[in-house]
Write a protein that holds these residues in place. Structure first.
Motif, short mmCIF file in Angstrom:
data_model
loop_
_atom_site.label_atom_id
_atom_site.label_comp_id
_atom_site.label_asym_id
_atom_site.label_seq_id
_atom_site.Cartn_x
_atom_site.Cartn_y
_atom_site.Cartn_z
N VAL A 73 0.80 -0.96 0.21
CA VAL A 73 0.03 0.24 0.17
C VAL A 73 1.17 1.42 -0.12
CG1 VAL A 73 -2.21 1.48 1.19
CG2 VAL A 73 -1.90 -1.33 1.26
N VAL A 74 0.64 2.42 -0.93
CA VAL A 74 1.72 3.66 -1.15
C VAL A 74 0.89 4.03 -1.24
CG1 VAL A 74 3.38 2.05 -2.32
CG2 VAL A 74 1.47 3.26 -3.41
N MET A 75 1.33 5.72 -1.12
CA MET A 75 0.49 6.54 -0.84
C MET A 75 1.58 7.42 -2.29
SD MET A 75 -1.92 7.19 1.62
CE MET A 75 -1.94 8.71 2.60
N ALA A 76 0.57 7.72 -2.53
CA ALA A 76 1.25 8.75 -4.55
C ALA A 76 0.53 10.28 -4.22
CB ALA A 76 0.85 7.44 -5.37
N ARG A 77 0.98 11.12 -5.45
CA ARG A 77 0.40 12.52 -5.75
C ARG A 77 -0.73 11.69 -6.69
NH1 ARG A 77 0.12 16.64 -3.16
NH2 ARG A 77 2.60 16.25 -1.88
N ASN A 81 -4.14 15.48 -10.12
CA ASN A 81 -5.24 16.18 -9.70
C ASN A 81 -3.36 16.97 -8.91
OD1 ASN A 81 -5.08 18.27 -7.44
ND2 ASN A 81 -7.09 17.74 -6.69
N PRO A 82 -2.63 17.28 -9.12
CA PRO A 82 -1.35 17.20 -7.80
C PRO A 82 -1.04 17.77 -6.12
CG PRO A 82 -0.77 18.33 -10.18
CD PRO A 82 -2.25 18.14 -10.33
N ASN A 83 -2.34 17.91 -5.97
CA ASN A 83 -3.05 18.92 -4.94
C ASN A 83 -3.50 17.76 -3.85
OD1 ASN A 83 -1.68 21.14 -5.01
ND2 ASN A 83 -3.91 22.71 -6.07
N LEU A 84 -3.66 16.72 -4.54
CA LEU A 84 -4.37 15.21 -4.01
C LEU A 84 -3.03 13.65 -3.43
CD1 LEU A 84 -7.07 13.96 -2.89
CD2 LEU A 84 -7.31 13.78 -5.47
N VAL A 85 -3.35 13.68 -2.67
CA VAL A 85 -2.05 12.45 -2.28
C VAL A 85 -3.33 11.04 -1.94
CG1 VAL A 85 -0.90 10.90 -0.84
CG2 VAL A 85 -0.66 13.74 -1.07
N VAL A 86 -3.28 10.03 -2.21
CA VAL A 86 -3.69 8.89 -2.99
C VAL A 86 -3.43 8.18 -2.57
CG1 VAL A 86 -5.38 9.51 -4.80
CG2 VAL A 86 -3.23 8.38 -5.03
N CYS A 87 -3.94 6.74 -1.45
CA CYS A 87 -3.53 5.58 -0.97
C CYS A 87 -4.01 4.68 -2.15
CB CYS A 87 -4.14 5.83 0.68
SG CYS A 87 -4.03 4.28 1.10
N LYS A 88 -3.58 3.66 -2.43
CA LYS A 88 -3.50 2.92 -3.43
C LYS A 88 -2.63 2.04 -2.88
CE LYS A 88 -6.48 5.39 -5.20
NZ LYS A 88 -7.96 5.37 -4.53
N ARG A 89 -3.08 0.28 -3.57
CA ARG A 89 -2.05 -0.53 -3.75
C ARG A 89 -1.33 -0.82 -4.94
NH1 ARG A 89 -2.27 -4.29 -0.16
NH2 ARG A 89 -4.35 -3.99 0.92
N TRP A 120 1.25 0.08 -11.05
CA TRP A 120 -0.09 -0.14 -11.58
C TRP A 120 -1.01 0.24 -10.01
CZ3 TRP A 120 -2.94 1.05 -16.18
CH2 TRP A 120 -4.39 0.61 -15.78
N LEU A 121 -2.02 0.72 -9.74
CA LEU A 121 -2.54 1.52 -8.71
C LEU A 121 -3.27 1.64 -8.12
CD1 LEU A 121 -0.50 4.63 -7.17
CD2 LEU A 121 0.17 2.16 -7.15
N GLN A 122 -4.49 0.57 -7.66
CA GLN A 122 -5.93 -0.09 -7.37
C GLN A 122 -6.05 0.29 -6.48
OE1 GLN A 122 -7.14 -2.15 -10.90
NE2 GLN A 122 -8.13 -2.96 -9.34
N GLY A 123 -7.15 0.46 -5.43
CA GLY A 123 -7.82 0.66 -4.23
C GLY A 123 -8.49 -0.84 -4.34
N ASP A 124 -8.34 -1.45 -3.18
CA ASP A 124 -8.99 -2.13 -2.69
C ASP A 124 -10.74 -2.88 -2.81
OD1 ASP A 124 -6.29 -3.46 -1.98
OD2 ASP A 124 -7.07 -3.09 -0.25
N ASN A 125 -11.10 -1.15 -2.71
CA ASN A 125 -12.71 -1.34 -2.89
C ASN A 125 -12.66 -0.91 -4.43
OD1 ASN A 125 -15.64 -1.24 -2.96
ND2 ASN A 125 -15.40 0.53 -1.70
N ALA A 126 -12.93 -2.03 -5.32
CA ALA A 126 -12.49 -2.03 -7.00
C ALA A 126 -13.84 -1.57 -7.47
CB ALA A 126 -12.36 -2.95 -7.49
#
Length: 165
Positions: A73-77, A81-89, A120-126
């Motif tokens: 699981v990573v946090m990425a810009r 939207n570069p102002n947003l940090v996303v949390c994905k697998r 390739w990043l994807q959320g667990d809640n597909a």
């Protein structure tokens, strides 16, 4: 006598401000290069994380030395939207062939080869996640760090394990 007292007071204030400045610099370097606290909000990582926002520890060393693996699981810009940090697998690294689930129940499963320098990043809640299925492969440079520990809520306290997709 009064001048000596003022000089001592100024010297004490100066010494304390130097220590305070050094501490702030240490915190800045530590949070930018070693580890920091981050919050993951939203439904995209259900059931791994709560919608209301889990407080996570994020380490930067793995991403700097390219030690991120599929399942982490990573946090990425956000690439859109570069102002947003996303949390994905992470589902795939460069050169990997990733099986991509559809974004809705009417979509089709497809295969994608991750290009060089991307993940390739994807959320667990597909079915409730805006991720690489919407914006494509994410440049590796946008990865902020790897999530390694959940510190809030208390009932979820503990390491965040790599779960191979």
């Amino acid at each position: 006598m009064m001048a000596a007292a003022w000089r001592a007071l100024v010297r004490e204030a100066w010494e304390r401000s130097v220590v305070f400045t050094q501490f702030i610099c240490f915190l800045n370097v530590f949070s930018n290069h070693v580890a920091e606290v981050h919050q993951c909000l939203g439904p995209s990582m259900l059931p791994t994380f709560n919608v209301s926002g889990d407080i996570l520890l994020l380490e930067h060393v793995s991403s700097k030395f390219e030690k991120v693996r599929p399942g982490d699981v990573v946090m990425a810009r956000s690439p859109v939207n570069p102002n947003l940090v996303v949390c994905k697998r992470v589902l795939g690294l460069e050169g990997d062939c990733v099986t991509v689930l559809p974004t809705s129940s009417r979509g089709h499963v497809k295969q994608v080869v991750v290009p060089k320098g991307h993940v390739w990043l994807q959320g667990d809640n597909a079915y409730n996640s805006t991720d690489s299925r919407h914006y494509g492969p994410v440049p590796y440079a946008l990865i902020q760090g790897k999530v390694f520990y959940r510190i809030w809520p208390p009932e979820g306290w503990g390491p965040v394990l790599n779960q191979q997709p």
